[in-house]
Write an enzyme that holds these catalytic residues in place. Sequence first.
Site, PDB file in Angstrom:
ATOM      1  N   LEU A   1       0.816  -1.211   0.000  1.00  0.00           N
ATOM      2  CA  LEU A   1       0.000   0.000   0.000  1.00  0.00           C
ATOM      3  C   LEU A   1       0.855   1.270   0.000  1.00  0.00           C
ATOM      4  O   LEU A   1       1.878   1.345   0.664  1.00  0.00           O
ATOM      5  CB  LEU A   1      -0.932   0.004   1.220  1.00  0.00           C
ATOM      6  CG  LEU A   1      -1.865  -1.210   1.346  1.00  0.00           C
ATOM      7  CD1 LEU A   1      -2.754  -1.071   2.583  1.00  0.00           C
ATOM      8  CD2 LEU A   1      -2.720  -1.395   0.100  1.00  0.00           C
TER       9      LEU A   1
ATOM     10  N   HIS B   1      -3.334   4.126  -2.617  1.00  0.00           N
ATOM     11  CA  HIS B   1      -4.298   3.254  -1.925  1.00  0.00           C
ATOM     12  C   HIS B   1      -4.902   3.981  -0.718  1.00  0.00           C
ATOM     13  O   HIS B   1      -6.091   3.848  -0.432  1.00  0.00           O
ATOM     14  CB  HIS B   1      -3.609   1.980  -1.410  1.00  0.00           C
ATOM     15  CG  HIS B   1      -2.985   1.124  -2.461  1.00  0.00           C
ATOM     16  ND1 HIS B   1      -1.628   0.997  -2.604  1.00  0.00           N
ATOM     17  CD2 HIS B   1      -3.532   0.334  -3.416  1.00  0.00           C
ATOM     18  CE1 HIS B   1      -1.353   0.158  -3.595  1.00  0.00           C
ATOM     19  NE2 HIS B   1      -2.494  -0.249  -4.114  1.00  0.00           N
TER      20      HIS B   1
ATOM     21  N   LYS C   1      -6.282   5.674 -11.615  1.00  0.00           N
ATOM     22  CA  LYS C   1      -4.942   5.295 -12.099  1.00  0.00           C
ATOM     23  C   LYS C   1      -5.023   4.115 -13.074  1.00  0.00           C
ATOM     24  O   LYS C   1      -4.359   4.088 -14.086  1.00  0.00           O
ATOM     25  CB  LYS C   1      -4.083   4.932 -10.885  1.00  0.00           C
ATOM     26  CG  LYS C   1      -2.841   4.135 -11.158  1.00  0.00           C
ATOM     27  CD  LYS C   1      -1.733   5.027 -11.604  1.00  0.00           C
ATOM     28  CE  LYS C   1      -0.385   4.365 -11.747  1.00  0.00           C
ATOM     29  NZ  LYS C   1      -0.326   2.963 -11.913  1.00  0.00           N
TER      30      LYS C   1
HETATM   31  P1  AMP Z   1      -3.499  -2.437  -6.880  1.00  0.00           P
HETATM   32  O1  AMP Z   1      -3.060  -2.791  -5.504  1.00  0.00           O
HETATM   33  O2  AMP Z   1      -2.398  -1.953  -7.768  1.00  0.00           O
HETATM   34  O3  AMP Z   1      -4.356  -3.502  -7.497  1.00  0.00           O
HETATM   35  O4  AMP Z   1      -4.446  -1.182  -6.709  1.00  0.00           O
HETATM   36  C1  AMP Z   1      -5.580  -1.219  -5.883  1.00  0.00           C
HETATM   37  C2  AMP Z   1      -6.403  -0.003  -6.124  1.00  0.00           C
HETATM   38  O5  AMP Z   1      -5.651   1.165  -5.838  1.00  0.00           O
HETATM   39  C3  AMP Z   1      -6.870   0.118  -7.592  1.00  0.00           C
HETATM   40  O6  AMP Z   1      -8.217   0.547  -7.609  1.00  0.00           O
HETATM   41  C4  AMP Z   1      -5.941   1.155  -8.141  1.00  0.00           C
HETATM   42  O7  AMP Z   1      -6.484   1.866  -9.224  1.00  0.00           O
HETATM   43  C5  AMP Z   1      -5.761   2.057  -6.922  1.00  0.00           C
HETATM   44  N1  AMP Z   1      -4.550   2.856  -7.079  1.00  0.00           N
HETATM   45  C6  AMP Z   1      -3.300   2.404  -7.335  1.00  0.00           C
HETATM   46  N2  AMP Z   1      -2.453   3.449  -7.497  1.00  0.00           N
HETATM   47  C7  AMP Z   1      -3.188   4.571  -7.350  1.00  0.00           C
HETATM   48  C8  AMP Z   1      -2.895   5.974  -7.424  1.00  0.00           C
HETATM   49  N3  AMP Z   1      -1.677   6.418  -7.678  1.00  0.00           N
HETATM   50  N4  AMP Z   1      -3.905   6.852  -7.222  1.00  0.00           N
HETATM   51  C9  AMP Z   1      -5.165   6.398  -6.968  1.00  0.00           C
HETATM   52  N5  AMP Z   1      -5.503   5.106  -6.891  1.00  0.00           N
HETATM   53  C10 AMP Z   1      -4.539   4.200  -7.082  1.00  0.00           C
END
Ligand code: AMP
Length: 295
Positions: A43, A47, A161
């Site tokens: 995270l 996140h 993102k």
């Molecule tokens: P992940 O752990 O990469 O699967 O991401 C989990 C959630 O966090 C997903 O909905 C991503 O789009 C969101 N997320 C990841 N990076 C960002 C960011 N820089 N800004 C906003 N949301 C993010």
Amino acid sequence: MKRKESWKKLTEIIHEIKEIKTKISDWKKQGHSVGFVPTMGALHIGHESLIERARKENNKVIVSIFVNPIQFGPNEDYEKYPRQMDADKNICEKYGVDIIFAPLHQEMYPENTEITTVVPPGSYQDKLCGKSRIGHFNGVATVVSKLFNIVKPDTAYFGQKDAQQLIIIKKMVKDLNIPVEIISCPIIREQDGLACSSRNAYLSQDERIKALSVSKVLNKINEQYLSGVNSSRKLIENSLPLLDSDIKLEYLEILDAETLSNIQTVKDNTLVAIAVKVGNVRLIDNLLIYTASKK
Ligand code: AMP
């Protein structure tokens, strides 16, 4: 800051599906609303923004942490994807997350068993990341629908993102009549403009500097659009030279932000999305022209 402190509480980690289902069904009987943030862990502040919003809007908050094997291709980074449960738990506690749901691989995907999968429409998959990551969005849609069926959240929070993922999840929820409200949250960036990502940790110092040119390309497109250029071809032509010459472009596309259809003339609600390889690290970023122009 003060507010976050007041949220602070111990977060319980639950691994078993049966256990979390019982817990959530008790909450529902008591009339609590459940906000859900699905993640693969590691995270970061991106996140955190989703978790913070979920905390503000719900009585109970669940964050799932599951590195989903079926969304990784054979040559992708499933094995080496960062896993850091202790640090993740601390972040969740800072925001008063009630439960981290970290399902067991064998419960999600029992060995030697073929499972039913969710397949988003081809026209949503045959572009952007879907072009090079074959089967990726089947894996995403399948795991997210499994998680929705287990957690039964009232609202679920996703980041802009991963724009194609967000669009596909919204489409899936609508098409399959899944009773959950999808909330999209803006991209969180480092101070220098690099979009936060768990994969940024793989970048060397030199690559990290070069990677800044990715958001510069997007900003240039936005600037040009605001100054009156609205041809997709021209916007790309005028902005792409800003990309560092050591970076390999996978795509830079301008599409409708809801249907992902190609757009020749930019209008409101247009998505500009880019994917690159910086060394061995694949990075994605995007910009919503409509939102940007309203700022
Ligand atoms: P992940 O752990 O990469 O699967 O991401 C989990 C959630 O966090 C997903 O909905 C991503 O789009 C969101 N997320 C990841 N990076 C960002 C960011 N820089 N800004 C906003 N949301 C993010």
